[in-house]
Scaffold this motif. Structure first.
Motif, PDB file in Angstrom:
ATOM      1  N   GLY A  36      -5.546   1.533 -25.981  1.00 35.35           N
ATOM      2  CA  GLY A  36      -6.714   2.229 -25.457  1.00 35.35           C
ATOM      3  C   GLY A  36      -6.612   2.513 -23.964  1.00 35.35           C
ATOM      4  N   MET A  37      -7.512   3.359 -23.492  1.00 28.95           N
ATOM      5  CA  MET A  37      -7.463   3.765 -22.090  1.00 28.95           C
ATOM      6  C   MET A  37      -8.868   3.812 -21.479  1.00 28.95           C
ATOM      7  N   PHE A  38      -8.946   3.294 -20.258  1.00 24.04           N
ATOM      8  CA  PHE A  38     -10.158   3.379 -19.441  1.00 24.04           C
ATOM      9  C   PHE A  38      -9.881   4.448 -18.390  1.00 24.04           C
ATOM     10  N   ILE A  39     -10.727   5.478 -18.341  1.00 32.30           N
ATOM     11  CA  ILE A  39     -10.528   6.599 -17.427  1.00 32.30           C
ATOM     12  C   ILE A  39     -11.741   6.686 -16.510  1.00 32.30           C
ATOM     13  N   THR A  40     -11.483   6.630 -15.224  1.00 36.29           N
ATOM     14  CA  THR A  40     -12.573   6.727 -14.262  1.00 36.29           C
ATOM     15  C   THR A  40     -12.127   7.589 -13.091  1.00 36.29           C
ATOM     16  N   PHE A  41     -13.075   8.010 -12.292  1.00 34.13           N
ATOM     17  CA  PHE A  41     -12.731   8.736 -11.075  1.00 34.13           C
ATOM     18  C   PHE A  41     -13.483   8.119  -9.908  1.00 34.13           C
ATOM     19  N   GLN A  42     -12.876   8.240  -8.748  1.00 29.21           N
ATOM     20  CA  GLN A  42     -13.487   7.770  -7.509  1.00 29.21           C
ATOM     21  C   GLN A  42     -13.132   8.798  -6.437  1.00 29.21           C
ATOM     22  N   TYR A  43     -13.896   8.800  -5.365  1.00 28.34           N
ATOM     23  CA  TYR A  43     -13.644   9.773  -4.300  1.00 28.34           C
ATOM     24  C   TYR A  43     -12.603   9.287  -3.294  1.00 28.34           C
ATOM     25  N   THR A  44     -12.305   8.000  -3.327  1.00 26.39           N
ATOM     26  CA  THR A  44     -11.258   7.438  -2.474  1.00 26.39           C
ATOM     27  C   THR A  44     -10.429   6.478  -3.334  1.00 26.39           C
ATOM     28  N   LYS A  45      -9.314   5.998  -2.788  1.00 23.56           N
ATOM     29  CA  LYS A  45      -8.508   4.994  -3.483  1.00 23.56           C
ATOM     30  C   LYS A  45      -8.938   3.575  -3.095  1.00 23.56           C
ATOM     31  N   MET A  46     -10.049   3.472  -2.390  1.00 21.98           N
ATOM     32  CA  MET A  46     -10.518   2.187  -1.886  1.00 21.98           C
ATOM     33  C   MET A  46     -10.647   1.124  -2.997  1.00 21.98           C
ATOM     34  N   LYS A  47     -11.047   1.502  -4.206  1.00 24.72           N
ATOM     35  CA  LYS A  47     -11.245   0.545  -5.303  1.00 24.72           C
ATOM     36  C   LYS A  47     -10.051   0.464  -6.254  1.00 24.72           C
ATOM     37  N   LYS A  48      -8.944   1.104  -5.901  1.00 26.03           N
ATOM     38  CA  LYS A  48      -7.761   1.127  -6.770  1.00 26.03           C
ATOM     39  C   LYS A  48      -7.302  -0.287  -7.119  1.00 26.03           C
ATOM     40  N   MET A  49      -7.046  -1.124  -6.118  1.00 23.90           N
ATOM     41  CA  MET A  49      -6.557  -2.480  -6.364  1.00 23.90           C
ATOM     42  C   MET A  49      -7.593  -3.320  -7.112  1.00 23.90           C
ATOM     43  N   PHE A  50      -8.840  -3.096  -6.834  1.00 21.94           N
ATOM     44  CA  PHE A  50      -9.917  -3.814  -7.511  1.00 21.94           C
ATOM     45  C   PHE A  50      -9.908  -3.474  -9.010  1.00 21.94           C
ATOM     46  N   ILE A  51      -9.857  -2.199  -9.342  1.00 21.12           N
ATOM     47  CA  ILE A  51      -9.866  -1.760 -10.744  1.00 21.12           C
ATOM     48  C   ILE A  51      -8.578  -2.189 -11.441  1.00 21.12           C
ATOM     49  N   GLU A  52      -7.476  -2.133 -10.725  1.00 21.84           N
ATOM     50  CA  GLU A  52      -6.160  -2.490 -11.270  1.00 21.84           C
ATOM     51  C   GLU A  52      -6.095  -3.935 -11.780  1.00 21.84           C
ATOM     52  N   GLN A  53      -6.913  -4.813 -11.230  1.00 20.01           N
ATOM     53  CA  GLN A  53      -6.931  -6.221 -11.647  1.00 20.01           C
ATOM     54  C   GLN A  53      -7.219  -6.393 -13.134  1.00 20.01           C
ATOM     55  N   PHE A  54      -7.913  -5.438 -13.724  1.00 19.51           N
ATOM     56  CA  PHE A  54      -8.385  -5.564 -15.094  1.00 19.51           C
ATOM     57  C   PHE A  54      -7.483  -4.871 -16.116  1.00 19.51           C
ATOM     58  N   PHE A  55      -6.464  -4.182 -15.636  1.00 18.79           N
ATOM     59  CA  PHE A  55      -5.585  -3.405 -16.514  1.00 18.79           C
ATOM     60  C   PHE A  55      -4.135  -3.606 -16.093  1.00 18.79           C
ATOM     61  N   SER A  56      -3.209  -3.465 -17.044  1.00 10.17           N
ATOM     62  CA  SER A  56      -1.796  -3.716 -16.725  1.00 10.17           C
ATOM     63  C   SER A  56      -1.093  -2.487 -16.159  1.00 10.17           C
ATOM     64  N   SER A  57      -1.606  -1.300 -16.439  1.00  9.69           N
ATOM     65  CA  SER A  57      -0.993  -0.109 -15.851  1.00  9.69           C
ATOM     66  C   SER A  57      -2.052   0.911 -15.456  1.00  9.69           C
ATOM     67  N   MET A  58      -1.702   1.701 -14.443  1.00 15.29           N
ATOM     68  CA  MET A  58      -2.626   2.715 -13.943  1.00 15.29           C
ATOM     69  C   MET A  58      -1.831   3.938 -13.505  1.00 15.29           C
ATOM     70  N   LYS A  59      -2.287   5.095 -13.938  1.00 14.08           N
ATOM     71  CA  LYS A  59      -1.724   6.363 -13.493  1.00 14.08           C
ATOM     72  C   LYS A  59      -2.824   7.083 -12.723  1.00 14.08           C
ATOM     73  N   ILE A  60      -2.489   7.681 -11.578  1.00 11.96           N
ATOM     74  CA  ILE A  60      -3.494   8.338 -10.741  1.00 11.96           C
ATOM     75  C   ILE A  60      -3.185   9.827 -10.641  1.00 11.96           C
ATOM     76  N   GLN A  61      -4.231  10.635 -10.789  1.00  9.15           N
ATOM     77  CA  GLN A  61      -4.149  12.078 -10.565  1.00  9.15           C
ATOM     78  C   GLN A  61      -5.162  12.438  -9.484  1.00  9.15           C
ATOM     79  N   ARG A  62      -5.008  13.602  -8.913  1.00  5.92           N
ATOM     80  CA  ARG A  62      -5.949  14.075  -7.896  1.00  5.92           C
ATOM     81  C   ARG A  62      -6.514  15.406  -8.347  1.00  5.92           C
TER      82      ARG A  62
END
Length: 184
Positions: A143-169
């Motif tokens: 499964g996949m959790f998909i979210t958006f944010q206006y900055t990467k400020m919460k990237k490391m915070f969100i990453e704690q809960f998942f084993s992989s993350m791909k980022i698009q702009r």
């Protein structure tokens, strides 16, 4: 729709998170990684006025269940008016932190995708932790959790809960946004 969004932002900026609804370009990228042929259950956190909801409805297969979780009363009422006649769409007035309770009510054990419009940068940390922990626990293995944010400020915070993350702009959004595609 735009007026509703602006008025809700003025009243509750911490939970609405933006002054304008997301663009169709952002909506397209948000759902672009979803395999609609295999998705049986999709949950949307904070659909607001339904920009992502429209894309999900347009692309989902007929039997796919779509659960919309909206805490804002005015947005919830709007979603009811717009989508209550849609087959396999359940609109819930509540908080994403209670997702397990909502899923149990519909006899759903796991979720294929979660699409989130929640503003993690302005939500209280404990609430964000609870929402992300619950999201990771209900996703099926691929499964996949998909979210958006206006900055990467919460990237490391969100990453704690998942084993992989791909980022698009997505630049064709006001303001431009980062899309985080997270998997267990």
């Amino acid at each position: 729709m735009g007026e509703l969004f602006i008025s809700q932002y003025a009243k509750k900026p911490r939970t609405v998170g933006a002054i304008l609804p997301s663009s169709r370009y952002l909506a397209t990228k948000m759902v672009g990684e979803i395999n609609f042929e295999t998705a049986n259950v999709i949950v949307e956190y904070g659909p607001g006025t339904g920009v992502f909801t429209k894309e999900l409805l347009k692309r989902r297969k007929q039997g796919t269940v779509l659960l919309l979780i909206e805490i804002n009363e005015d947005f919830y009422q709007y979603l009811l008016e717009e989508y209550s006649e849609e087959k396999n769409v359940h609109i819930i007035h509540g908080s994403a932190e209670h997702i397990k309770q909502y899923l149990e009510g519909y006899g759903i054990k796991c979720v294929d995708y979660i699409v989130s419009g929640l503003p993690f940068s302005s939500l209280p940390k404990n609430l964000s932790i609870s929402i992300l922990k619950e999201a990771a626990s209900i996703l099926r293995k691929e499964g996949m959790f998909i979210t958006f944010q206006y900055t990467k400020m919460k990237k490391m915070f969100i990453e704690q809960f998942f084993s992989s993350m791909k980022i698009q702009r997505e630049f064709l959004n006001l303001p431009p946004a980062y899309i985080f595609h997270c998997q267990k």
